[in-house]
Design an enzyme around this catalytic site. Structure first.
Site, PDB file in Angstrom:
ATOM      1  N   HIS A   1      10.388   4.289  -3.046  1.00 46.72           N
ATOM      2  CA  HIS A   1       9.806   3.774  -1.810  1.00 46.72           C
ATOM      3  C   HIS A   1       9.480   2.294  -1.940  1.00 46.72           C
ATOM      4  O   HIS A   1       9.751   1.502  -1.040  1.00 46.72           O
ATOM      5  CB  HIS A   1       8.557   4.574  -1.472  1.00 46.72           C
ATOM      6  CG  HIS A   1       7.566   4.694  -2.598  1.00 46.72           C
ATOM      7  ND1 HIS A   1       7.912   5.167  -3.850  1.00 46.72           N
ATOM      8  CD2 HIS A   1       6.237   4.392  -2.689  1.00 46.72           C
ATOM      9  CE1 HIS A   1       6.857   5.148  -4.642  1.00 46.72           C
ATOM     10  NE2 HIS A   1       5.834   4.672  -3.964  1.00 46.72           N
TER      11      HIS A   1
ATOM     12  N   ASP B   1       0.881  -1.159   0.000  1.00 48.91           N
ATOM     13  CA  ASP B   1       0.000   0.000   0.000  1.00 48.91           C
ATOM     14  C   ASP B   1       0.914   1.203   0.000  1.00 48.91           C
ATOM     15  O   ASP B   1       1.810   1.320   0.847  1.00 48.91           O
ATOM     16  CB  ASP B   1      -0.931   0.019   1.210  1.00 48.91           C
ATOM     17  CG  ASP B   1      -2.098   0.983   0.989  1.00 48.91           C
ATOM     18  OD1 ASP B   1      -2.791   0.828  -0.032  1.00 48.91           O
ATOM     19  OD2 ASP B   1      -2.304   1.879   1.816  1.00 48.91           O
TER      20      ASP B   1
END
Length: 220
Positions: free
Chosen positions: A199, A82
């Site tokens: 990320h 997520d």
């Protein structure tokens, strides 16, 4: 008990319906897993598995919801991430709502356009932001694992670049502003360049030692 037919040779399921993420996952995992076969990793969409309701209040919670639901449905290890864009001046928004910031899920163009309009009057140095990712590995047996990482940068006012997806065309990583950087958005980078600093790339590399165990041949 699994209720989904999984093709032979599949070892790992990715809890996403976003093909951009599927390609990115495979590119990141390829150098991390010896003799990695991209076809051994398939997406929830490819198996026709519906996405669960993401009602967590954090990136980690939502990643776990998706990974555990997919693992239960297929009986195989499942990875979910997520991730989202957190804008400083918006108090961290869109955050966990990044994929549906425009009011419905998965419309990258509408999400990006709305965010740019909201930030239209904001000038540097107040356009700081970071991408955040929580990557979760759920296993048929044993405890799940979650790793988190971020990529810090700033937002430009006009989209640049055709690679990537989501908010990539307006995000300039801090490394691109450092000496030697070219000021490029992540959509102007090659996949390898982006994955090296992103990320998602960082979170998956942190998760890699646990993922690698999935591909170790089991004794007869």
């Amino acid at each position: 008990m699994s209720n989904v037919i999984v093709p032979d040779g599949v070892r790992l399921i990715l809890a996403t319906h976003n093909e951009g993420k599927v390609n990115e996952f495979r590119q990141i995992l390829t150098p991390l897993i010896p003799d990695f076969d991209p076809s051994s990793v398939v997406s929830a969409k490819g198996l026709g598995v519906e996405e669960p309701v993401e009602d967590g209040t954090s990136f980690a919670a939502n990643a776990l919801i998706k990974a555990q639901a997919l693992c239960k449905a297929t009986g195989l290890p499942a990875i979910a991430d997520d991730s989202g864009l957190c804008v400083d001046i918006l108090g961290g928004a869109p955050g966990i709502f990044s994929a549906r910031w425009c009011g419905h899920h998965g419309d990258d163009e509408a999400n990006l356009s709305l965010l740019l309009n909201q930030l239209a009057d904001i000038v540097d140095p107040h356009r700081g932001a970071h991408f955040m990712c929580a990557a979760a590995l759920a296993l048929p047996e044993g405890e799940p694992v979650v790793c988190q990482a971020q990529m810090v940068g700033r937002l430009v006012t006009v989209p640049e670049g055709d690679n990537g997806f989501g908010y990539d065309p307006i995000f300039v990583p801090a490394s691109e502003d450092a000496p030697g950087g070219q000021g490029r958005t992540t959509a102007q980078m090659s996949s390898d360049e982006k994955n090296a600093i992103s990320h998602r790339g960082q979170a998956l590399r942190m998760l890699s030692e646990y993922v690698a165990a999935v591909f170790v041949p089991q004794p007869e």
